[in-house]
Write a protein that holds these residues in place. Structure first.
Motif, PDB file in Angstrom:
ATOM      1  N   SER A  89       0.837  -1.197   0.000  1.00  0.00           N
ATOM      2  CA  SER A  89       0.000   0.000   0.000  1.00  0.00           C
ATOM      3  C   SER A  89       0.871   1.246   0.000  1.00  0.00           C
ATOM      4  O   SER A  89       1.902   1.293   0.671  1.00  0.00           O
ATOM      5  CB  SER A  89      -0.884   0.034   1.244  1.00  0.00           C
ATOM      6  N   ASN A  90       0.418   2.268  -0.722  1.00  0.00           N
ATOM      7  CA  ASN A  90       1.126   3.531  -0.682  1.00  0.00           C
ATOM      8  C   ASN A  90       0.691   4.320   0.553  1.00  0.00           C
ATOM      9  O   ASN A  90      -0.133   3.863   1.347  1.00  0.00           O
ATOM     10  CB  ASN A  90       0.937   4.315  -1.984  1.00  0.00           C
ATOM     11  N   ILE A  91       1.210   5.512   0.712  1.00  0.00           N
ATOM     12  CA  ILE A  91       0.931   6.317   1.911  1.00  0.00           C
ATOM     13  C   ILE A  91      -0.555   6.601   2.060  1.00  0.00           C
ATOM     14  O   ILE A  91      -1.132   6.377   3.133  1.00  0.00           O
ATOM     15  CB  ILE A  91       1.756   7.619   1.889  1.00  0.00           C
ATOM     16  N   ASN A  92      -1.200   7.085   1.017  1.00  0.00           N
ATOM     17  CA  ASN A  92      -2.620   7.442   1.118  1.00  0.00           C
ATOM     18  C   ASN A  92      -3.498   6.231   1.396  1.00  0.00           C
ATOM     19  O   ASN A  92      -4.420   6.291   2.218  1.00  0.00           O
ATOM     20  CB  ASN A  92      -3.087   8.172  -0.144  1.00  0.00           C
ATOM     21  N   GLU A  93      -3.227   5.118   0.738  1.00  0.00           N
ATOM     22  CA  GLU A  93      -3.996   3.892   0.989  1.00  0.00           C
ATOM     23  C   GLU A  93      -3.796   3.412   2.427  1.00  0.00           C
ATOM     24  O   GLU A  93      -4.750   2.981   3.078  1.00  0.00           O
ATOM     25  CB  GLU A  93      -3.571   2.790   0.015  1.00  0.00           C
ATOM     26  N   SER A  94      -2.575   3.502   2.898  1.00  0.00           N
ATOM     27  CA  SER A  94      -2.267   3.085   4.267  1.00  0.00           C
ATOM     28  C   SER A  94      -3.013   3.940   5.284  1.00  0.00           C
ATOM     29  O   SER A  94      -3.586   3.425   6.249  1.00  0.00           O
ATOM     30  CB  SER A  94      -0.760   3.178   4.517  1.00  0.00           C
ATOM     31  N   LEU A  95      -3.032   5.237   5.062  1.00  0.00           N
ATOM     32  CA  LEU A  95      -3.725   6.140   5.984  1.00  0.00           C
ATOM     33  C   LEU A  95      -5.233   5.900   5.962  1.00  0.00           C
ATOM     34  O   LEU A  95      -5.877   5.904   7.014  1.00  0.00           O
ATOM     35  CB  LEU A  95      -3.403   7.596   5.642  1.00  0.00           C
ATOM     36  N   GLN A  96      -5.786   5.651   4.783  1.00  0.00           N
ATOM     37  CA  GLN A  96      -7.218   5.374   4.702  1.00  0.00           C
ATOM     38  C   GLN A  96      -7.573   4.070   5.415  1.00  0.00           C
ATOM     39  O   GLN A  96      -8.622   3.965   6.047  1.00  0.00           O
ATOM     40  CB  GLN A  96      -7.682   5.338   3.243  1.00  0.00           C
ATOM     41  N   GLU A  97      -6.690   3.093   5.338  1.00  0.00           N
ATOM     42  CA  GLU A  97      -6.912   1.833   6.042  1.00  0.00           C
ATOM     43  C   GLU A  97      -6.938   2.062   7.557  1.00  0.00           C
ATOM     44  O   GLU A  97      -7.760   1.504   8.269  1.00  0.00           O
ATOM     45  CB  GLU A  97      -5.825   0.825   5.663  1.00  0.00           C
ATOM     46  N   MET A 144      -7.831   4.779   9.047  1.00  0.00           N
ATOM     47  CA  MET A 144      -9.034   5.546   9.390  1.00  0.00           C
ATOM     48  C   MET A 144     -10.293   4.682   9.380  1.00  0.00           C
ATOM     49  O   MET A 144     -11.336   5.115   9.849  1.00  0.00           O
ATOM     50  CB  MET A 144      -9.194   6.735   8.445  1.00  0.00           C
ATOM     51  N   SER A 145     -10.186   3.457   8.894  1.00  0.00           N
ATOM     52  CA  SER A 145     -11.340   2.556   8.914  1.00  0.00           C
ATOM     53  C   SER A 145     -11.584   1.969  10.309  1.00  0.00           C
ATOM     54  O   SER A 145     -12.631   1.373  10.552  1.00  0.00           O
ATOM     55  CB  SER A 145     -11.145   1.415   7.906  1.00  0.00           C
ATOM     56  N   LEU A 146     -10.648   2.157  11.205  1.00  0.00           N
ATOM     57  CA  LEU A 146     -10.787   1.652  12.576  1.00  0.00           C
ATOM     58  C   LEU A 146     -11.844   2.431  13.353  1.00  0.00           C
ATOM     59  O   LEU A 146     -11.940   3.651  13.208  1.00  0.00           O
ATOM     60  CB  LEU A 146      -9.460   1.795  13.327  1.00  0.00           C
ATOM     61  N   ASP A 147     -12.605   1.724  14.193  1.00  0.00           N
ATOM     62  CA  ASP A 147     -13.524   2.414  15.097  1.00  0.00           C
ATOM     63  C   ASP A 147     -12.714   3.336  16.004  1.00  0.00           C
ATOM     64  O   ASP A 147     -11.701   2.926  16.567  1.00  0.00           O
ATOM     65  CB  ASP A 147     -14.292   1.411  15.972  1.00  0.00           C
ATOM     66  N   GLY A 148     -13.149   4.566  16.101  1.00  0.00           N
ATOM     67  CA  GLY A 148     -12.495   5.528  16.981  1.00  0.00           C
ATOM     68  C   GLY A 148     -11.320   6.267  16.371  1.00  0.00           C
ATOM     69  O   GLY A 148     -10.739   7.144  17.012  1.00  0.00           O
ATOM     70  N   LYS A 164     -10.538   7.252  22.724  1.00  0.00           N
ATOM     71  CA  LYS A 164     -10.419   6.161  23.695  1.00  0.00           C
ATOM     72  C   LYS A 164     -11.748   5.475  23.983  1.00  0.00           C
ATOM     73  O   LYS A 164     -11.805   4.270  24.213  1.00  0.00           O
ATOM     74  CB  LYS A 164      -9.825   6.728  24.990  1.00  0.00           C
ATOM     75  N   SER A 165     -12.856   6.237  23.943  1.00  0.00           N
ATOM     76  CA  SER A 165     -14.159   5.666  24.263  1.00  0.00           C
ATOM     77  C   SER A 165     -14.721   4.781  23.147  1.00  0.00           C
ATOM     78  O   SER A 165     -15.621   3.983  23.380  1.00  0.00           O
ATOM     79  CB  SER A 165     -15.171   6.772  24.584  1.00  0.00           C
ATOM     80  N   LYS A 166     -14.188   4.914  21.927  1.00  0.00           N
ATOM     81  CA  LYS A 166     -14.713   4.164  20.788  1.00  0.00           C
ATOM     82  C   LYS A 166     -13.750   3.109  20.250  1.00  0.00           C
ATOM     83  O   LYS A 166     -14.160   2.230  19.499  1.00  0.00           O
ATOM     84  CB  LYS A 166     -15.045   5.130  19.650  1.00  0.00           C
ATOM     85  N   ALA A 167     -12.489   3.217  20.602  1.00  0.00           N
ATOM     86  CA  ALA A 167     -11.467   2.358  20.001  1.00  0.00           C
ATOM     87  C   ALA A 167     -11.268   1.058  20.763  1.00  0.00           C
ATOM     88  O   ALA A 167     -11.469   0.996  21.974  1.00  0.00           O
ATOM     89  CB  ALA A 167     -10.144   3.123  19.939  1.00  0.00           C
ATOM     90  N   ASN A 168     -10.850   0.052  20.034  1.00  0.00           N
ATOM     91  CA  ASN A 168     -10.413  -1.213  20.612  1.00  0.00           C
ATOM     92  C   ASN A 168      -8.892  -1.235  20.439  1.00  0.00           C
ATOM     93  O   ASN A 168      -8.388  -1.364  19.319  1.00  0.00           O
ATOM     94  CB  ASN A 168     -11.066  -2.381  19.871  1.00  0.00           C
ATOM     95  N   LEU A 169      -8.167  -1.095  21.548  1.00  0.00           N
ATOM     96  CA  LEU A 169      -6.714  -0.961  21.480  1.00  0.00           C
ATOM     97  C   LEU A 169      -6.044  -2.161  20.817  1.00  0.00           C
ATOM     98  O   LEU A 169      -5.149  -1.997  19.992  1.00  0.00           O
ATOM     99  CB  LEU A 169      -6.131  -0.724  22.880  1.00  0.00           C
ATOM    100  N   ALA A 170      -6.466  -3.358  21.159  1.00  0.00           N
ATOM    101  CA  ALA A 170      -5.849  -4.553  20.578  1.00  0.00           C
ATOM    102  C   ALA A 170      -6.025  -4.582  19.063  1.00  0.00           C
ATOM    103  O   ALA A 170      -5.067  -4.846  18.318  1.00  0.00           O
ATOM    104  CB  ALA A 170      -6.433  -5.810  21.204  1.00  0.00           C
ATOM    105  N   ALA A 211      -6.597  -2.008  17.131  1.00  0.00           N
ATOM    106  CA  ALA A 211      -5.865  -0.870  16.564  1.00  0.00           C
ATOM    107  C   ALA A 211      -4.376  -1.194  16.425  1.00  0.00           C
ATOM    108  O   ALA A 211      -3.770  -0.911  15.387  1.00  0.00           O
ATOM    109  CB  ALA A 211      -6.065   0.369  17.425  1.00  0.00           C
ATOM    110  N   ARG A 212      -3.809  -1.804  17.446  1.00  0.00           N
ATOM    111  CA  ARG A 212      -2.390  -2.169  17.367  1.00  0.00           C
ATOM    112  C   ARG A 212      -2.149  -3.171  16.236  1.00  0.00           C
ATOM    113  O   ARG A 212      -1.170  -3.064  15.511  1.00  0.00           O
ATOM    114  CB  ARG A 212      -1.900  -2.738  18.703  1.00  0.00           C
ATOM    115  N   ARG A 213      -3.051  -4.137  16.088  1.00  0.00           N
ATOM    116  CA  ARG A 213      -2.924  -5.127  15.010  1.00  0.00           C
ATOM    117  C   ARG A 213      -3.048  -4.454  13.636  1.00  0.00           C
ATOM    118  O   ARG A 213      -2.328  -4.795  12.706  1.00  0.00           O
ATOM    119  CB  ARG A 213      -3.985  -6.221  15.153  1.00  0.00           C
ATOM    120  N   LYS A 214      -3.979  -3.522  13.506  1.00  0.00           N
ATOM    121  CA  LYS A 214      -4.171  -2.825  12.227  1.00  0.00           C
ATOM    122  C   LYS A 214      -2.936  -1.996  11.878  1.00  0.00           C
ATOM    123  O   LYS A 214      -2.459  -2.018  10.741  1.00  0.00           O
ATOM    124  CB  LYS A 214      -5.412  -1.941  12.288  1.00  0.00           C
ATOM    125  N   VAL A 215      -2.392  -1.279  12.852  1.00  0.00           N
ATOM    126  CA  VAL A 215      -1.198  -0.467  12.599  1.00  0.00           C
ATOM    127  C   VAL A 215      -0.037  -1.374  12.202  1.00  0.00           C
ATOM    128  O   VAL A 215       0.723  -1.058  11.281  1.00  0.00           O
ATOM    129  CB  VAL A 215      -0.845   0.407  13.825  1.00  0.00           C
TER     130      VAL A 215
END
Length: 119
Positions: free
Chosen positions: A2-10, A12-16, A98-104, A106-110
């Motif tokens: 993925s390029n930079i823009n595709e990576s950033l959009q991915e 942003m698909s995370l809850d929170g 923090k109130s909407k995100a799932n940390l685990a 999010a870390r996996r997605k990053v």
């Protein structure tokens, strides 16, 4: 891959997800950004210092290996910093509600985005 823009959009698909960027931590320069939540350019410059300090501390302590990620927990936000293994001197920075995100998740997605990032 993925390029930079595709990576950033991915990211942003995370809850929170509020905002994210890809940063050259040697200069503090943002290579790409999306969203908000904080002043991402200012945060990139400041977090570049965080990464540099951790790398220097690890070197001083003779700690081998690489940083997987750095987590900063605030009252209402989570900030994830992940150095890019394949792209020396770059890191991914993600700001989450923090109130909407799932940390685990999010870390996996990053981690996944970092692995597939092509510059």
């Amino acid at each position: 891959m993925s390029n930079i823009n595709e990576s950033l959009q991915e990211l942003m698909s995370l809850d929170g997800a509020m905002g994210g960027c890809i940063v050259d931590y040697m200069s503090g320069m943002v290579l790409g950004m999306t969203g908000g939540g904080v002043d991402l350019e200012l945060a990139a410059a400041g977090n570049s210092q965080v990464v540099k300090a951790k790398v220097a501390t690890m070197k001083s302590l003779d700690i081998k290996g690489e940083i997987d990620d750095i987590l900063i927990t605030l009252e209402s936000q989570l900030h994830i910093i992940r150095p890019a293994a394949k792209h020396e001197d770059l890191f991914i920075y993600l700001v989450l509600d923090k109130s909407k995100a799932n940390l685990a998740l999010a870390r996996r997605k990053v981690q996944s985005v970092e692995k597939n990032l092509e510059i």
